[in-house]
Scaffold this active site. Structure first.
Site, PDB file in Angstrom:
ATOM      1  N   SER A  28       0.837  -1.209   0.000  1.00  0.00           N
ATOM      2  CA  SER A  28       0.000   0.000   0.000  1.00  0.00           C
ATOM      3  C   SER A  28       0.865   1.250   0.000  1.00  0.00           C
ATOM      4  CB  SER A  28      -0.834   0.102   1.281  1.00  0.00           C
ATOM      5  OG  SER A  28      -1.588  -1.034   1.488  1.00  0.00           O
ATOM      6  N   HIS A  59      -3.437   1.112  -4.435  1.00  0.00           N
ATOM      7  CA  HIS A  59      -2.936   0.000  -5.244  1.00  0.00           C
ATOM      8  C   HIS A  59      -3.447   0.180  -6.660  1.00  0.00           C
ATOM      9  CE1 HIS A  59      -1.412  -2.702  -2.100  1.00  0.00           C
ATOM     10  NE2 HIS A  59      -2.411  -2.299  -1.360  1.00  0.00           N
ATOM     11  N   HIS A  81      -5.513  -9.202  -0.752  1.00  0.00           N
ATOM     12  CA  HIS A  81      -5.523  -9.463   0.688  1.00  0.00           C
ATOM     13  C   HIS A  81      -6.593 -10.493   1.038  1.00  0.00           C
ATOM     14  CE1 HIS A  81      -3.846  -5.368   0.320  1.00  0.00           C
ATOM     15  NE2 HIS A  81      -3.111  -5.703   1.355  1.00  0.00           N
ATOM     16  N   TYR A  83      -8.229 -10.369   3.699  1.00  0.00           N
ATOM     17  CA  TYR A  83      -9.369  -9.647   4.298  1.00  0.00           C
ATOM     18  C   TYR A  83     -10.340  -9.100   3.266  1.00  0.00           C
ATOM     19  CZ  TYR A  83      -6.957  -5.123   3.473  1.00  0.00           C
ATOM     20  OH  TYR A  83      -6.344  -4.056   2.908  1.00  0.00           O
ATOM     21  N   GLU A  84      -9.886  -9.019   1.999  1.00  0.00           N
ATOM     22  CA  GLU A  84     -10.814  -8.585   0.938  1.00  0.00           C
ATOM     23  C   GLU A  84     -11.700  -9.738   0.477  1.00  0.00           C
ATOM     24  OE1 GLU A  84      -8.774  -5.801  -2.157  1.00  0.00           O
ATOM     25  OE2 GLU A  84      -7.220  -7.146  -1.392  1.00  0.00           O
ATOM     26  N   ALA A 111       3.190  -1.963   4.284  1.00  0.00           N
ATOM     27  CA  ALA A 111       3.030  -0.960   5.338  1.00  0.00           C
ATOM     28  C   ALA A 111       2.707  -1.730   6.611  1.00  0.00           C
ATOM     29  CB  ALA A 111       1.876  -0.026   4.977  1.00  0.00           C
ATOM     30  N   MET A 200      -1.161  -6.749   7.465  1.00  0.00           N
ATOM     31  CA  MET A 200      -2.259  -7.607   6.993  1.00  0.00           C
ATOM     32  C   MET A 200      -1.944  -8.324   5.679  1.00  0.00           C
ATOM     33  SD  MET A 200      -5.283  -4.898   7.748  1.00  0.00           S
ATOM     34  CE  MET A 200      -5.245  -3.875   9.217  1.00  0.00           C
ATOM     35  N   SER A 201      -0.676  -8.543   5.419  1.00  0.00           N
ATOM     36  CA  SER A 201      -0.317  -9.190   4.143  1.00  0.00           C
ATOM     37  C   SER A 201       0.960  -9.994   4.336  1.00  0.00           C
ATOM     38  CB  SER A 201      -0.097  -8.118   3.071  1.00  0.00           C
ATOM     39  OG  SER A 201       1.001  -7.290   3.422  1.00  0.00           O
ATOM     40  N   ASN A 224       2.919   3.689  10.980  1.00  0.00           N
ATOM     41  CA  ASN A 224       2.275   4.212  12.195  1.00  0.00           C
ATOM     42  C   ASN A 224       2.749   3.355  13.358  1.00  0.00           C
ATOM     43  OD1 ASN A 224       0.357   2.144  10.745  1.00  0.00           O
ATOM     44  ND2 ASN A 224      -0.134   2.021  12.933  1.00  0.00           N
ATOM     45  N   HIS A 236      -5.819   5.442   7.350  1.00  0.00           N
ATOM     46  CA  HIS A 236      -5.039   5.016   6.189  1.00  0.00           C
ATOM     47  C   HIS A 236      -4.141   6.125   5.633  1.00  0.00           C
ATOM     48  CE1 HIS A 236      -4.902   1.263   3.957  1.00  0.00           C
ATOM     49  NE2 HIS A 236      -4.686   1.947   2.842  1.00  0.00           N
TER      50      HIS A 236
HETATM   51  N1  HPA Z   1      -1.967  -2.765  11.938  1.00  0.00           N
HETATM   52  C1  HPA Z   1      -2.181  -3.627  10.931  1.00  0.00           C
HETATM   53  N2  HPA Z   1      -1.806  -3.389   9.682  1.00  0.00           N
HETATM   54  C2  HPA Z   1      -1.206  -2.218   9.413  1.00  0.00           C
HETATM   55  C3  HPA Z   1      -0.955  -1.265  10.420  1.00  0.00           C
HETATM   56  C4  HPA Z   1      -1.365  -1.557  11.756  1.00  0.00           C
HETATM   57  O1  HPA Z   1      -1.187  -0.771  12.698  1.00  0.00           O
HETATM   58  N3  HPA Z   1      -0.350  -0.213   9.824  1.00  0.00           N
HETATM   59  C5  HPA Z   1      -0.216  -0.518   8.510  1.00  0.00           C
HETATM   60  N4  HPA Z   1      -0.734  -1.737   8.254  1.00  0.00           N
END
Ligand code: HPA
Length: 273
Positions: A28, A59, A81, A83-84, A111, A200-201, A224, A236
């Site tokens: 991302s 993306h 993903h 989750y998608e 990320a 998440m990937s 973050n 995001h």
């Molecule tokens: N948690 C999960 N996935 C993420 C995060 C997070 O804090 N930041 C970027 N992708």
């Protein structure tokens, strides 16, 4: 699956895509690497049989085949993903396609949220181990436990980065399904488990590369600090901000990993056999 791969590879060949030295999956907000690929052949995912489209902001859903110095790279701008709603077998398609094209080296970027208190937004973390407990990904065989503890490779890449004046850190990536960010208690427990960052990937993609006996490395951009690590609210938009902080370094590091004569990515001892 094999039939699908065969017909898709034929189409990619016809479009001018050959054997990549390295393939890279761009996370991302990290699609900017495609800008430095020379003489690119660009194929939208919608032109590849069996390929779903991507739906996550940031993306673009296309593959790029072209040159970084004298190496051929195949870059995937946009990933799938779990989750998608994509099954894991589909989230790993880029790895399978690249391997079917004859590629033996994978880079993955993502990320991630920093769990380790030492991490700061903008850190680049080389993934030296993986935790993927919530969903135990077991795609095709049982050898994953062998390792993704890529200590020597991560050491070599750290030295390469240092020689280019790029600071990197290293740590354990924990795969969480998402799509929601984690709770404070989850992050606390992940830290106790040994995780340094959460995302998440990536886990399934690296596992698939290991299964296919490729060399592989994941690089997380800490966009973050994870929930509860700082008081900031998460959304995001931080991804683009953090990406712009380290865009130059990340492109330089990736380019060197792909193009350097003696890049650790191509050392035979780092292929998982
Ligand atoms: N948690 C999960 N996935 C993420 C995060 C997070 O804090 N930041 C970027 N992708």
């Amino acid at each position: 699956m094999e039939e699908l791969l065969d017909s898709a590879i034929e189409i990619l060949h016809r479009k001018g895509i050959g054997t990549p030295d390295c393939t890279i999956i761009l996370g991302s907000g990290l699609g900017m690497f495609t800008k430095v690929i020379k003489n690119p052949v660009i194929v939208p995912y919608s032109d590849i049989p069996g390929f779903p489209s991507t739906s996550v902001a940031g993306h673009d859903g296309a593959l790029y085949f072209g040159d970084i110095s004298n190496r051929k790279v195949l870059a995937w701008s946009g990933r799938f993903h779990y989750y998608e709603g994509h099954p894991f077998d589909r989230t790993i398609l880029p790895v399978r396609f690249a391997n079917a094209l004859g590629c033996n080296a994978l880079l993955v970027t993502n990320a991630a949220g920093g769990i380790n208190y030492r991490f700061r937004v903008g850190d680049l973390m080389l993934i030296d181990d993986i935790i993927s407990l919530p969903v135990k990904i077991s795609l095709h065989d049982q050898r994953f436990h062998q390792r993704y503890a890529n200590d020597d490779l991560v050491g070599d890449v750290t030295r390469l980065a240092a020689s280019a004046g790029i600071s990197v850190t290293r740590g354990c990536y924990l795969y969480a399904k998402g799509p929601t960010y984690e709770t404070k208690a989850e992050i606390r427990s992940f830290r106790i488990m040994g995780a340094d960052a959460v995302g998440m990937s990536t886990a399934a993609e690296l596992y698939e590369a290991i299964r296919l006996e490729m060399s592989c490395l994941g690089i997380s951009l800490i966009t973050n600090l994870a929930t509860g690590v700082s008081k900031e609210k998460l959304d995001h938009s931080e991804i683009a901000e953090a990406a712009s902080l380290r865009e130059k370094d990340l492109i330089e590091l990736i380019s060197r990993l792909i193009a350097d004569e003696d890049s650790p990515l191509y050392k035979p001892e780092y292929r998982f056999r």
